[in-house]
Design a protein around this motif. Structure first.
Motif, PDB file in Angstrom:
ATOM      1  N   PRO A 143      57.171 -13.336  35.122  1.00 42.48           N
ATOM      2  CA  PRO A 143      57.657 -12.303  36.029  1.00 42.48           C
ATOM      3  C   PRO A 143      59.167 -12.120  35.849  1.00 42.48           C
ATOM      4  O   PRO A 143      59.855 -13.032  35.392  1.00 42.48           O
ATOM      5  N   PRO A 144      59.690 -10.934  36.141  1.00 38.14           N
ATOM      6  CA  PRO A 144      58.995  -9.838  36.845  1.00 38.14           C
ATOM      7  C   PRO A 144      58.273  -8.850  35.932  1.00 38.14           C
ATOM      8  O   PRO A 144      57.621  -7.940  36.418  1.00 38.14           O
ATOM      9  N   ASP A 145      58.372  -9.018  34.595  1.00 37.01           N
ATOM     10  CA  ASP A 145      57.783  -8.025  33.688  1.00 37.01           C
ATOM     11  C   ASP A 145      56.262  -8.044  33.736  1.00 37.01           C
ATOM     12  O   ASP A 145      55.622  -7.000  33.869  1.00 37.01           O
ATOM     13  N   LEU A 146      55.660  -9.231  33.554  1.00 37.19           N
ATOM     14  CA  LEU A 146      54.208  -9.395  33.587  1.00 37.19           C
ATOM     15  C   LEU A 146      53.508  -8.406  32.647  1.00 37.19           C
ATOM     16  O   LEU A 146      52.584  -7.691  33.019  1.00 37.19           O
ATOM     17  N   GLN A 147      53.944  -8.393  31.395  1.00 36.43           N
ATOM     18  CA  GLN A 147      53.284  -7.566  30.381  1.00 36.43           C
ATOM     19  C   GLN A 147      52.115  -8.341  29.777  1.00 36.43           C
ATOM     20  O   GLN A 147      52.227  -9.535  29.502  1.00 36.43           O
ATOM     21  N   LEU A 148      51.013  -7.641  29.558  1.00 35.52           N
ATOM     22  CA  LEU A 148      49.829  -8.254  28.983  1.00 35.52           C
ATOM     23  C   LEU A 148      49.841  -8.060  27.470  1.00 35.52           C
ATOM     24  O   LEU A 148      50.036  -6.953  26.981  1.00 35.52           O
ATOM     25  N   VAL A 239      65.924 -13.092  15.632  1.00 37.53           N
ATOM     26  CA  VAL A 239      66.120 -12.827  17.061  1.00 37.53           C
ATOM     27  C   VAL A 239      66.135 -14.167  17.781  1.00 37.53           C
ATOM     28  O   VAL A 239      65.268 -15.015  17.537  1.00 37.53           O
ATOM     29  N   ASP A 240      67.120 -14.346  18.651  1.00 37.37           N
ATOM     30  CA  ASP A 240      67.228 -15.567  19.455  1.00 37.37           C
ATOM     31  C   ASP A 240      66.716 -15.283  20.865  1.00 37.37           C
ATOM     32  O   ASP A 240      67.194 -14.367  21.543  1.00 37.37           O
ATOM     33  N   PHE A 241      65.736 -16.092  21.295  1.00 38.51           N
ATOM     34  CA  PHE A 241      65.127 -15.946  22.612  1.00 38.51           C
ATOM     35  C   PHE A 241      65.705 -16.971  23.573  1.00 38.51           C
ATOM     36  O   PHE A 241      65.927 -18.129  23.215  1.00 38.51           O
ATOM     37  N   GLN A 242      65.912 -16.542  24.813  1.00 38.05           N
ATOM     38  CA  GLN A 242      66.254 -17.426  25.919  1.00 38.05           C
ATOM     39  C   GLN A 242      65.144 -17.332  26.969  1.00 38.05           C
ATOM     40  O   GLN A 242      64.525 -16.273  27.120  1.00 38.05           O
ATOM     41  N   PRO A 243      64.872 -18.410  27.692  1.00 35.12           N
ATOM     42  CA  PRO A 243      63.803 -18.364  28.705  1.00 35.12           C
ATOM     43  C   PRO A 243      64.021 -17.250  29.713  1.00 35.12           C
ATOM     44  O   PRO A 243      65.116 -17.069  30.248  1.00 35.12           O
ATOM     45  N   GLY A 244      62.986 -16.471  29.959  1.00 36.48           N
ATOM     46  CA  GLY A 244      63.040 -15.391  30.937  1.00 36.48           C
ATOM     47  C   GLY A 244      63.773 -14.152  30.479  1.00 36.48           C
ATOM     48  O   GLY A 244      64.014 -13.245  31.274  1.00 36.48           O
ATOM     49  N   THR A 245      64.126 -14.079  29.181  1.00 38.11           N
ATOM     50  CA  THR A 245      64.874 -12.933  28.662  1.00 38.11           C
ATOM     51  C   THR A 245      63.999 -12.146  27.695  1.00 38.11           C
ATOM     52  O   THR A 245      63.437 -12.720  26.750  1.00 38.11           O
ATOM     53  N   ALA A 246      63.880 -10.851  27.928  1.00 38.89           N
ATOM     54  CA  ALA A 246      63.099  -9.986  27.051  1.00 38.89           C
ATOM     55  C   ALA A 246      64.008  -9.371  25.993  1.00 38.89           C
ATOM     56  O   ALA A 246      65.183  -9.105  26.244  1.00 38.89           O
ATOM     57  N   ILE A 247      63.456  -9.155  24.811  1.00 38.17           N
ATOM     58  CA  ILE A 247      64.172  -8.496  23.720  1.00 38.17           C
ATOM     59  C   ILE A 247      63.722  -7.043  23.701  1.00 38.17           C
ATOM     60  O   ILE A 247      62.623  -6.719  23.235  1.00 38.17           O
ATOM     61  N   ALA A 248      64.566  -6.169  24.246  1.00 34.42           N
ATOM     62  CA  ALA A 248      64.164  -4.770  24.392  1.00 34.42           C
ATOM     63  C   ALA A 248      64.187  -4.032  23.064  1.00 34.42           C
ATOM     64  O   ALA A 248      63.292  -3.239  22.761  1.00 34.42           O
ATOM     65  N   ASN A 249      65.216  -4.266  22.263  1.00 39.20           N
ATOM     66  CA  ASN A 249      65.378  -3.524  21.007  1.00 39.20           C
ATOM     67  C   ASN A 249      65.608  -4.497  19.856  1.00 39.20           C
ATOM     68  O   ASN A 249      66.747  -4.686  19.398  1.00 39.20           O
ATOM     69  N   PRO A 250      64.564  -5.125  19.368  1.00 40.31           N
ATOM     70  CA  PRO A 250      64.739  -6.043  18.237  1.00 40.31           C
ATOM     71  C   PRO A 250      65.155  -5.266  16.998  1.00 40.31           C
ATOM     72  O   PRO A 250      64.774  -4.106  16.813  1.00 40.31           O
ATOM     73  N   PRO A 251      65.961  -5.868  16.145  1.00 33.63           N
ATOM     74  CA  PRO A 251      66.426  -5.146  14.945  1.00 33.63           C
ATOM     75  C   PRO A 251      65.269  -4.824  13.998  1.00 33.63           C
ATOM     76  O   PRO A 251      64.326  -5.596  13.859  1.00 33.63           O
TER      77      PRO A 251
END
Length: 266
Positions: A143-148, A239-251
């Motif tokens: 959450p809060p995105d909750l994308q399937l 792409v570097d991910f952090q917990p709870g962070t979405a990547i909106a525009n990946p290269p």
């Protein structure tokens, strides 16, 4: 006043009629009543009682099935495609870098993954690669995105060092439609909600929908470093991910050429 000329039912017939009334109240068939014959003076007498089998409903038989086939009708045996093997609803499990092989096995077993091959390298097999077909499970991002998102369209290589998961490598499944960049980004969030990690991916050339040709989540064991980049010579993106962070525009313009100096190894 009772008309003496009117003949009342005898006690035995009264019991039969009472039994008929009881059967009608509980919904049992009247065939469960005793058969009657006519005795002396016109009385109706029971011939025999059909017993408990007459009271029990008959069990229907399945024609065309033998005793060896006890599966439900319509059930298909053997492995099917991930879409049909997947659970009907979203899956609540997750992965994390550093989980041991028993925890990973529990996840893959519950999510209906299929093991295809295992390779071991190093002294005593300290580096292990599991080649698997995911089960197509559906997962939600935190959450809060909750994308399937669904774990399908690719084959997976899971890498372990000293019994700990260090990375997942994904390649398109030739029997399916493959997977796209947006699916990969969402899947990383859903699979690894609590990990800070790096994702490397290679896009198929001239792909309008950004089909992923190869991806690495996490790292590779040094003894398996030759696995990455086998799908093509195109450069990788990172792409570097952090917990709870979405990547909106990946290269989508990738420039990272995998070499011995840039290879993410454990």
């Amino acid at each position: 006043m009772v008309n003496r000329k009117q003949r009342l039912p005898g006690p035995r017939l009264q019991r039969v009629l009472g039994a008929a009334l009881l059967l009608s109240l509980v919904g049992l068939p009247l065939q469960a009543l005793p058969k009657l014959r006519r005795g002396r003076e016109g009385r109706l007498l029971p011939v025999h009682w059909q017993g408990a089998q007459a009271l029990a409903p008959a069990t229907p038989r399945l024609s065309g099935l033998n005793r060896k086939d006890s599966r439900k009708l319509g059930q298909i045996s053997g492995w099917s495609s991930p879409q049909t093997r997947a659970r009907s609803g979203p899956w609540s499990g997750s992965l994390y870098i550093g989980m041991n092989s028993q925890q990973f096995r529990r996840y893959t077993s519950d999510a209906n993954w299929e093991g295809l091959a295992i390779a071991r390298r190093g002294n005593g097999g300290q580096a292990v690669r599991h080649y698997m077909q995911p089960g197509g499970e559906g997962l939600y991002t935190p959450p809060p995105d909750l994308q399937l998102v669904y774990a399908r369209g690719f084959l997976s290589y899971a890498y372990f060092v000293d019994d700990r998961l260090v990375g997942l490598r994904l390649v398109p499944d030739p029997q399916e439609e493959g997977f796209v960049l947006s699916q990969l980004m969402t899947l990383v969030q859903a699979w690894f909600p609590d990990n800070a990690l790096t994702v490397y991916y290679q896009l198929a050339p001239d792909s309008q929908d950004l089909q992923v040709q190869e991806a690495l989540i996490g790292q590779l064991p040094a003894s398996f470093q030759g696995d990455l980049g086998r799908s093509g010579s195109q450069p990788f993106c990172r792409v570097d991910f952090q917990p709870g962070t979405a990547i909106a525009n990946p290269p989508t313009q990738c420039r990272l050429l995998i070499s011995a100096q840039t290879l993410p190894v454990q």
